[in-house]
Motif scaffolding. Structure first.
Motif, PDB file in Angstrom:
ATOM      1  N   ALA A 156      33.930  22.055  43.271  1.00  0.00           N
ATOM      2  CA  ALA A 156      35.071  20.969  44.124  1.00  0.00           C
ATOM      3  C   ALA A 156      36.351  20.977  43.211  1.00  0.00           C
ATOM      4  N   ASN A 157      36.574  21.864  41.869  1.00  0.00           N
ATOM      5  CA  ASN A 157      38.075  21.829  41.451  1.00  0.00           C
ATOM      6  C   ASN A 157      38.664  23.433  41.215  1.00  0.00           C
ATOM      7  N   LEU A 158      37.409  24.355  42.645  1.00  0.00           N
ATOM      8  CA  LEU A 158      38.078  25.168  42.620  1.00  0.00           C
ATOM      9  C   LEU A 158      39.117  25.771  43.563  1.00  0.00           C
ATOM     10  N   LYS A 159      40.063  26.374  43.586  1.00  0.00           N
ATOM     11  CA  LYS A 159      41.105  26.405  44.642  1.00  0.00           C
ATOM     12  C   LYS A 159      41.270  27.877  44.920  1.00  0.00           C
ATOM     13  N   PRO A 160      40.893  26.865  46.238  1.00  0.00           N
ATOM     14  CA  PRO A 160      40.673  28.536  47.913  1.00  0.00           C
ATOM     15  C   PRO A 160      41.938  29.622  47.729  1.00  0.00           C
ATOM     16  N   PRO A 161      41.381  31.043  47.199  1.00  0.00           N
ATOM     17  CA  PRO A 161      42.775  31.824  47.243  1.00  0.00           C
ATOM     18  C   PRO A 161      43.163  32.240  48.387  1.00  0.00           C
ATOM     19  N   GLY A 162      44.918  32.569  47.553  1.00  0.00           N
ATOM     20  CA  GLY A 162      46.012  32.784  48.948  1.00  0.00           C
ATOM     21  C   GLY A 162      47.386  32.561  47.824  1.00  0.00           C
ATOM     22  N   PRO A 163      48.011  32.244  48.855  1.00  0.00           N
ATOM     23  CA  PRO A 163      49.488  32.904  48.102  1.00  0.00           C
ATOM     24  C   PRO A 163      50.198  31.705  47.495  1.00  0.00           C
ATOM     25  N   GLU A 164      49.679  30.014  48.238  1.00  0.00           N
ATOM     26  CA  GLU A 164      49.778  28.957  47.537  1.00  0.00           C
ATOM     27  C   GLU A 164      49.958  28.531  46.204  1.00  0.00           C
ATOM     28  N   THR A 165      48.818  29.462  46.071  1.00  0.00           N
ATOM     29  CA  THR A 165      47.936  29.091  44.856  1.00  0.00           C
ATOM     30  C   THR A 165      48.229  30.024  43.860  1.00  0.00           C
ATOM     31  N   ASP A 166      48.550  31.383  44.168  1.00  0.00           N
ATOM     32  CA  ASP A 166      48.626  32.201  43.121  1.00  0.00           C
ATOM     33  C   ASP A 166      49.824  31.825  42.098  1.00  0.00           C
ATOM     34  N   GLY A 167      49.876  32.094  40.794  1.00  0.00           N
ATOM     35  CA  GLY A 167      50.893  32.044  39.944  1.00  0.00           C
ATOM     36  C   GLY A 167      50.348  29.820  39.547  1.00  0.00           C
ATOM     37  N   GLU A 168      49.941  29.758  39.918  1.00  0.00           N
ATOM     38  CA  GLU A 168      49.878  27.811  39.500  1.00  0.00           C
ATOM     39  C   GLU A 168      49.615  27.815  38.083  1.00  0.00           C
ATOM     40  N   ASP A 169      49.719  26.989  37.462  1.00  0.00           N
ATOM     41  CA  ASP A 169      48.947  26.581  36.225  1.00  0.00           C
ATOM     42  C   ASP A 169      47.777  26.316  36.979  1.00  0.00           C
ATOM     43  N   GLU A 170      46.638  26.320  35.933  1.00  0.00           N
ATOM     44  CA  GLU A 170      44.908  25.787  35.424  1.00  0.00           C
ATOM     45  C   GLU A 170      45.785  24.361  35.315  1.00  0.00           C
ATOM     46  N   PRO A 171      44.375  23.400  35.596  1.00  0.00           N
ATOM     47  CA  PRO A 171      44.846  22.362  35.015  1.00  0.00           C
ATOM     48  C   PRO A 171      45.029  21.519  33.994  1.00  0.00           C
ATOM     49  N   SER A 172      43.934  22.714  33.125  1.00  0.00           N
ATOM     50  CA  SER A 172      44.014  22.686  31.020  1.00  0.00           C
ATOM     51  C   SER A 172      45.747  23.091  31.273  1.00  0.00           C
ATOM     52  N   ASP A 173      46.228  23.541  31.582  1.00  0.00           N
ATOM     53  CA  ASP A 173      47.907  24.028  30.973  1.00  0.00           C
ATOM     54  C   ASP A 173      48.833  22.691  31.504  1.00  0.00           C
ATOM     55  N   ALA A 174      48.846  22.138  32.387  1.00  0.00           N
ATOM     56  CA  ALA A 174      49.720  20.734  32.495  1.00  0.00           C
ATOM     57  C   ALA A 174      50.281  20.219  31.738  1.00  0.00           C
ATOM     58  N   ALA A 175      51.538  19.870  31.233  1.00  0.00           N
ATOM     59  CA  ALA A 175      51.502  19.330  30.309  1.00  0.00           C
ATOM     60  C   ALA A 175      51.403  17.859  30.012  1.00  0.00           C
TER      61      ALA A 175
END
Length: 221
Positions: A156-175
């Protein structure tokens, strides 16, 4: 006190709840019962027989509120939710049963008895009641197994592939302390996901039961 099958199964369940199925041995079980290990074999032939006996004992203890006058979807939701509660009460045993004991649900189990009555109340033809009930069991058990072993949370935590998610930080990388970090650690609500499964099952069954033999909605023909 003399050894009995019921006493052996009850002690085994306590050990399984504490340490898991893999950690259970006949010697540990004998120690918990303050008995000679060889004396256990007069009642149960091996560990597999103990596990089957424990599973049957837990299944026979299953209880749910009977709402015979309530709509069948409400009855199904309650039954499935109570079964999920049982799975979380004994997660180690139930996870093992789901994957290693295909016959752990028997025709006279309280859960199966209640489920087939609900499917019949929904209007399923008598010849289809066992098949529909079996499919409901398969879906519910599959979801619970994935929930117990952590797969459901991960998927359920997997992000669907697509341009809107490309380049986004993983949750673990968030401040730390950021909204993204909070969402990543919290994850999906398992209660909400289980309700979603039940809603989908009920909607699908309603559609199936209102369809004609050719699969078309009987009201539109």
């Amino acid at each position: 006190m003399p050894l009995t099958e019921a006493g052996i199964y009850a002690a085994a369940l306590r050990l399984i709840d504490e340490d898991g199925v893999e950690a259970l041995t006949m010697r540990k079980l004998a120690t918990a019962l303050d008995a000679n290990p060889m004396s256990l074999y007069h009642h149960v032939p091996n560990k597999e027989a103990v596990l089957r006996g424990v599973t049957r004992m837990v299944g026979a203890r299953f209880r749910t509120v009977t709402l015979e006058d309530a709509p069948w979807p409400e009855r199904l939701r309650l039954l499935a939710t109570d079964f999920r509660t049982l799975a979380h009460r004994h997660p180690e045993l139930m996870a093992y049963s789901f994957s290693h004991q295909p016959d752990f649900i028997q025709h006279d189990d309280p859960f199966w008895t209640a489920l087939t009555a609900i499917v019949a109340a929904a209007g399923a033809p008598p010849s289809e009641v066992p098949e529909i009930a079996a499919l409901i069991v398969a879906v519910v058990i599959g979801v619970l197994a994935a929930e117990l072993n952590g797969s459901l949370h991960q998927w359920a935590n997997l992000k669907p592939p697509g341009p809107e998610t490309d380049g986004e930080d993983e949750p673990s990388d968030a401040a730390p302390g950021s909204p993204g970090a909070a969402a990543g650690t919290a994850g999906p609500d398992p209660d909400h996901m289980f309700r979603l499964v039940l809603d989908t099952l009920i909607t699908g069954l309603e559609s199936r039961l209102t369809a004609g033999p050719d699969g078309q909605d009987a009201g539109r023909r």
